[in-house]
Design a protein around this motif. Sequence first.
Motif, PDB file in Angstrom:
ATOM      1  N   SER A 623      85.523 -21.093  -6.438  1.00 35.64           N
ATOM      2  CA  SER A 623      86.298 -19.837  -5.757  1.00 35.64           C
ATOM      3  C   SER A 623      85.705 -18.587  -6.192  1.00 35.64           C
ATOM      4  O   SER A 623      85.400 -18.456  -7.348  1.00 35.64           O
ATOM      5  CB  SER A 623      87.784 -20.301  -5.861  1.00 35.64           C
ATOM      6  N   GLU A 625      87.987 -16.344  -5.980  1.00 29.76           N
ATOM      7  CA  GLU A 625      89.264 -15.535  -6.178  1.00 29.76           C
ATOM      8  C   GLU A 625      89.199 -14.065  -7.116  1.00 29.76           C
ATOM      9  O   GLU A 625      89.848 -13.150  -6.806  1.00 29.76           O
ATOM     10  CB  GLU A 625      90.211 -16.477  -6.935  1.00 29.76           C
ATOM     11  N   ARG A 626      88.356 -14.006  -8.185  1.00 29.53           N
ATOM     12  CA  ARG A 626      88.214 -12.972  -9.070  1.00 29.53           C
ATOM     13  C   ARG A 626      87.321 -12.046  -8.801  1.00 29.53           C
ATOM     14  O   ARG A 626      86.816 -11.063  -9.482  1.00 29.53           O
ATOM     15  CB  ARG A 626      88.027 -13.320 -10.359  1.00 29.53           C
ATOM     16  N   GLY A 627      86.473 -12.037  -7.725  1.00 27.86           N
ATOM     17  CA  GLY A 627      85.745 -11.180  -7.075  1.00 27.86           C
ATOM     18  C   GLY A 627      84.464 -12.272  -6.923  1.00 27.86           C
ATOM     19  O   GLY A 627      84.038 -13.159  -7.336  1.00 27.86           O
ATOM     20  N   ARG A 679      83.256  -6.511  -7.525  1.00 28.71           N
ATOM     21  CA  ARG A 679      83.683  -6.385  -6.091  1.00 28.71           C
ATOM     22  C   ARG A 679      82.571  -6.392  -5.150  1.00 28.71           C
ATOM     23  O   ARG A 679      81.602  -5.492  -5.138  1.00 28.71           O
ATOM     24  CB  ARG A 679      84.572  -5.438  -5.804  1.00 28.71           C
ATOM     25  N   ARG A 712      88.168 -12.558  -2.006  1.00 35.55           N
ATOM     26  CA  ARG A 712      89.323 -11.646  -2.424  1.00 35.55           C
ATOM     27  C   ARG A 712      89.581 -11.008  -1.252  1.00 35.55           C
ATOM     28  O   ARG A 712      88.844 -10.383  -0.520  1.00 35.55           O
ATOM     29  CB  ARG A 712      89.008 -10.754  -3.645  1.00 35.55           C
ATOM     30  N   SER A 713      91.041 -10.767  -1.267  1.00 32.94           N
ATOM     31  CA  SER A 713      91.456  -9.706   0.010  1.00 32.94           C
ATOM     32  C   SER A 713      90.812  -8.513   0.275  1.00 32.94           C
ATOM     33  O   SER A 713      90.490  -7.971   1.436  1.00 32.94           O
ATOM     34  CB  SER A 713      92.898  -9.534   0.008  1.00 32.94           C
ATOM     35  N   GLU A 715      87.782  -7.699  -0.470  1.00 32.28           N
ATOM     36  CA  GLU A 715      86.204  -7.903  -0.373  1.00 32.28           C
ATOM     37  C   GLU A 715      85.722  -8.201   1.119  1.00 32.28           C
ATOM     38  O   GLU A 715      84.697  -7.962   1.404  1.00 32.28           O
ATOM     39  CB  GLU A 715      85.889  -9.063  -1.172  1.00 32.28           C
ATOM     40  N   GLU A 734      96.293  -7.109   3.450  1.00 32.56           N
ATOM     41  CA  GLU A 734      96.377  -8.589   2.777  1.00 32.56           C
ATOM     42  C   GLU A 734      96.008  -9.672   3.882  1.00 32.56           C
ATOM     43  O   GLU A 734      96.085  -9.314   5.189  1.00 32.56           O
ATOM     44  CB  GLU A 734      97.971  -8.705   2.342  1.00 32.56           C
TER      45      GLU A 734
END
Length: 853
Positions: A623, A625-627, A679, A712-713, A715, A734
């Motif tokens: 994933s 998720e963190r960038g 990012r 990520r939201s 991005e 979001e």
Amino acid sequence: MSEIDDGRFRGDETPEWTPIAFAVELTRRLRRHAGIACTPSLRATIAIPRFLTARYARTKRLTARDYLDAAILTTPFEDQAIAESVARELLFPRAETAGAASSPTKVREDAKVVATAPVPDAVSGILGDLAALDVDLDSLADLADLESMIDDGAKPDSSDPFELFERLYSSADPEERALGELVVLFGGAAEMASVSARTVDHVRVLVRERLLAQVGALTPPHVLHACSAGFGTLLAHEARHPWEVAGFLAGLGRDRELRTHLADLATSASPRDLGTTLRFVAPHTIDSRDFRRAALARPLDLAEHAELLLGLEEYVDPSAALITRSAIESPRRAMNAARTLRERFGHSVEDRVLEAWASALGRAPTLRELVDVAVDSARYHALVGPALEAHVLEMREEAADDYLDATTDALPPVPHALAASIVLARDLAGTNVSSAVKAARRLATEVPCTVRVAAHFLPLLDELLEHALVPDDLERLVEVATLLGIDPNEVYDRIGQALEQLRAMVLGDAHDADRYARLVDRIGSIPHALLDELCGVASETSNLEAIAALLAIDLGGATQRLPEDLVMQGLGFKGIGGGSNLLKQWFSHRGALVDPLKSRIKAIAKDALVDLAFEWLGKSGASAERGLIPETRTRPMRAGDDLDLLDLDASLERVIEEGRRLDDARDDDLLVSETVRGRAAVSVLIDISGSMSGPDLAMCSIAVVMLLGKLRSDEISLALFESDTHVVKRFADEADLDAVADELLDLYARGGTCVDQALRFVEDEMTGVEATLRVLFVLSDFAFSERPDELRTLGSRIADHGVSLIAAAHGCVMKESRDALVSSIGGETMTMKKAEELPSLLLDVLSRIADGR
């Protein structure tokens, strides 16, 4: 069913407050405020839930904006700034003060005990008055409760809002009459009553606030009546768009400024902006004929003319010279513009485009050229026949040469002419013009019948059937297959017997789910008479496998012939026609569905959409998720860190920079390296113009939800475009997958292909965004209404933000427009054979970004 649940309207999106609790707490704070001029009364307190109830009755939802409006518009003018400030503190508490004051929960508890216990603070007077009214604050059942509260309070000191509205609307005073017209635009007398607007001054405050809130989305009637009501000067300073400015300048009679403004627009504005400006100045008495002539003369081709009319919202017939020039320069672009004019205004110039193009061509057109100018006309049908025969002869000759050139010791590749003809047949069928569809079915016969190697026959036939291209001559196919040593049943099983097999299974009440699923993949449609018969039998026997198969083949027709309870039980039963097939059926047949069945099927389709998106997501591995972008950075060493991570160079540099000796080094001077996720800023534009089929829309929807789940939201920003641009998500928004999925299922392919607004959206999104990498992904056939020079200008502005373009397409591509974007922004092109490849293509792009490729 009651719309009140525990003191809250069911459409209230402000979970921290109910109308009563908000009114009580707002009044409490206003009474304590040192700068308040008019101490809020009981009537003022009651006016807030009354306002919100009226708003809810009209919109069936309440938002924080509605609560803010209630606080401002029920407060005397001189105290509105304070009311707004206090209301914002309640609705959007700052982190350091949230919880310091009375919490919303506490206020609601106070409200519940009003009738039985006094509250020992500044609000006790309010609550006591409300208690005396003997009203349950947590269950305002309907408007009648609120009306009784108002009736029991002080009598109004001025006229009834409805009487006042009638007086304004029929007044001989132009300013008052304009005020009445504006009230109509903003909800009429009921809106006045909801905020207790009982004097002309109150109405002026109400209308002014509404106008200011609408700046940027004003309409010509707003501008016209605002100028007549005396708000023109104020709003002219606030106007955001050039057409709004033009409208206010015209309404205020500022001729010199208007002429300068219009002259500037005539040379710099886009055709659509020119049309919109014309629409805004038209209602005013100022003479705008010169500007109208200049604007209508501005378009260089039919696409720009269509754009201008979309802004003008009025049809103006294009000149013969414009049509001819457009048809010669870019027939596909001209025909797309002609289709847009027909869809938006009901005026068809497609025949004129075809005639101009064919006359100027000076030779017989090819079948590939006819794809771009398909129109249901006698001239077009006459052109298709000869073009088809010429193509078939050329295809046979090229294929024969390829087979002769092939070596005998290995399986030769499929001749290029045959593979290209499959693509051509698909594009012809996609035009939905009868002669072109007929030509596509003829090619579906000719391609497999031209092969000379048995191993090529069935794969080519399967590929044709995947595109729903059914050959028009089954007997000839069987004859050629037999000559190549292929069992005729292989052909019959694929084409000729599928419907008969389905009929036999349904009539025999068969429950073989696997066989039904295989048949679904091979049947494109069912004749109405046969569908009537099969639905009747399946309904009588309650055969859910059969019902699932019929729904999977023709969702619209089957739902009209089957009982609702069996439809809901049969949808996707045992995996027959569920998942992606259900989505394709939804987008293809939702127009034939009616509520409540349509809503129930949509809910199932939404679940399928999200599930499919996450299935694709699972194929991508880790994933993001963190960038998305890996970065290396240093940090102070912590207990437990591996000594191999120690960055000696960075540690020494830190000690030296601080002017200390090595003997004086501290523990926090030791730095280690670690990899973190940076990012990326990925903007995605997806073309949903009229050429998109139901399956195409299904795959685009899956891809959109997949992207929102993958990145990520902050991005991802995403928009869909046709003649208009539909923003799905901005970087700052979001990602609400459920809401996005719901919106996507209401998506329709429509209009032409105008990308200018979408590219401006990307430019705005990329401005000021902090990112290691900026990428723009565009999926389209690039048959844009904008000219290549316009695209290069827009692309250069995006390139200034360090953006790299990935231009992806499937089907027939307008290379000139695509190359204009790629050359101006910088990037690469990618191609897909079919829309089903979009999710995997996007995942590949994201993997390349993450790997730094």
